[in-house]
Design a protein around this motif. Sequence first.
Motif, PDB file in Angstrom:
ATOM      1  N   VAL A   1       0.843  -1.181   0.000  1.00  0.00           N
ATOM      2  CA  VAL A   1       0.000   0.000   0.000  1.00  0.00           C
ATOM      3  C   VAL A   1       0.879   1.233   0.000  1.00  0.00           C
ATOM      4  O   VAL A   1       1.795   1.344   0.804  1.00  0.00           O
ATOM      5  N   LYS A  37     -10.162  -2.147   2.126  1.00  0.00           N
ATOM      6  CA  LYS A  37     -10.219  -3.000   0.925  1.00  0.00           C
ATOM      7  C   LYS A  37      -9.868  -2.212  -0.333  1.00  0.00           C
ATOM      8  O   LYS A  37      -9.165  -2.704  -1.214  1.00  0.00           O
ATOM      9  N   GLU A  38     -10.302  -0.977  -0.412  1.00  0.00           N
ATOM     10  CA  GLU A  38     -10.039  -0.136  -1.577  1.00  0.00           C
ATOM     11  C   GLU A  38      -8.627   0.445  -1.575  1.00  0.00           C
ATOM     12  O   GLU A  38      -8.209   1.057  -2.553  1.00  0.00           O
ATOM     13  N   GLY A  39      -7.899   0.275  -0.463  1.00  0.00           N
ATOM     14  CA  GLY A  39      -6.537   0.791  -0.381  1.00  0.00           C
ATOM     15  C   GLY A  39      -6.435   2.253  -0.022  1.00  0.00           C
ATOM     16  O   GLY A  39      -5.367   2.848  -0.113  1.00  0.00           O
ATOM     17  N   ALA A  58      -4.701   4.731  -2.989  1.00  0.00           N
ATOM     18  CA  ALA A  58      -5.230   3.474  -3.516  1.00  0.00           C
ATOM     19  C   ALA A  58      -4.361   2.955  -4.657  1.00  0.00           C
ATOM     20  O   ALA A  58      -3.802   3.737  -5.423  1.00  0.00           O
ATOM     21  N   TYR A  64      -2.295  -3.468  -9.780  1.00  0.00           N
ATOM     22  CA  TYR A  64      -3.007  -4.749  -9.786  1.00  0.00           C
ATOM     23  C   TYR A  64      -2.453  -5.681 -10.866  1.00  0.00           C
ATOM     24  O   TYR A  64      -2.269  -6.868 -10.632  1.00  0.00           O
ATOM     25  N   SER A  70      -3.653  -7.324  -4.791  1.00  0.00           N
ATOM     26  CA  SER A  70      -5.019  -7.856  -4.836  1.00  0.00           C
ATOM     27  C   SER A  70      -5.841  -7.274  -3.703  1.00  0.00           C
ATOM     28  O   SER A  70      -5.300  -6.842  -2.682  1.00  0.00           O
ATOM     29  N   LYS A  71      -7.139  -7.257  -3.908  1.00  0.00           N
ATOM     30  CA  LYS A  71      -8.052  -6.788  -2.870  1.00  0.00           C
ATOM     31  C   LYS A  71      -8.401  -7.967  -1.977  1.00  0.00           C
ATOM     32  O   LYS A  71      -8.646  -9.073  -2.455  1.00  0.00           O
ATOM     33  N   GLN A  73     -10.978  -8.872   1.203  1.00  0.00           N
ATOM     34  CA  GLN A  73     -12.091  -8.432   2.045  1.00  0.00           C
ATOM     35  C   GLN A  73     -11.956  -9.099   3.407  1.00  0.00           C
ATOM     36  O   GLN A  73     -11.829 -10.314   3.489  1.00  0.00           O
ATOM     37  N   SER A 108     -13.002   7.590  -3.822  1.00  0.00           N
ATOM     38  CA  SER A 108     -12.075   6.533  -4.221  1.00  0.00           C
ATOM     39  C   SER A 108     -12.650   5.724  -5.377  1.00  0.00           C
ATOM     40  O   SER A 108     -11.962   5.423  -6.348  1.00  0.00           O
ATOM     41  N   GLN A 109     -13.925   5.387  -5.291  1.00  0.00           N
ATOM     42  CA  GLN A 109     -14.571   4.624  -6.355  1.00  0.00           C
ATOM     43  C   GLN A 109     -14.605   5.420  -7.655  1.00  0.00           C
ATOM     44  O   GLN A 109     -14.343   4.886  -8.726  1.00  0.00           O
ATOM     45  N   ARG A 112     -11.217   5.384  -9.313  1.00  0.00           N
ATOM     46  CA  ARG A 112     -10.921   4.065  -9.895  1.00  0.00           C
ATOM     47  C   ARG A 112     -11.682   3.886 -11.194  1.00  0.00           C
ATOM     48  O   ARG A 112     -11.181   3.304 -12.134  1.00  0.00           O
TER      49      ARG A 112
END
Length: 115
Positions: A1, A37-39, A58, A64, A70-71, A73, A108-109, A112
């Motif tokens: 990270v 999870k999203e970093g 992130a 990746y 990798s993510k 959860q 963040s989303q 991405r």
Amino acid sequence: VRGDKNAAYINACHLVINRESFGQTIENLFDLAFLVKEGVIAVHLDSNKETLVRPSQAPTDQDYEEKGVSKVQNILSLDYPTWVNLAQRYGSQALIAPRQIRAIAGESQRKRQRH
């Protein structure tokens, strides 16, 4: 990270445990787990086995694809008696309101999706 090396770590319990509300604590944990999870949040265990967190950058699509990032959860469990103990030890009003945590997660989303 990847993260800001100058960003200070804070105790995760101080961030998520709300001594006034078990339900709010659960929501805060869910939001924090998503950000990890999203970093967007980096996690570190200190020498006392305390969980510390700080903002992070992130991973990119390149991270990746080329670096094998990798993510993962995580599944957390918190029952009411444990929350009572944690609230007595760490509880305060959350340092960041859940809606702010979700706003960070939403940003963040969006980043991405643009890449």
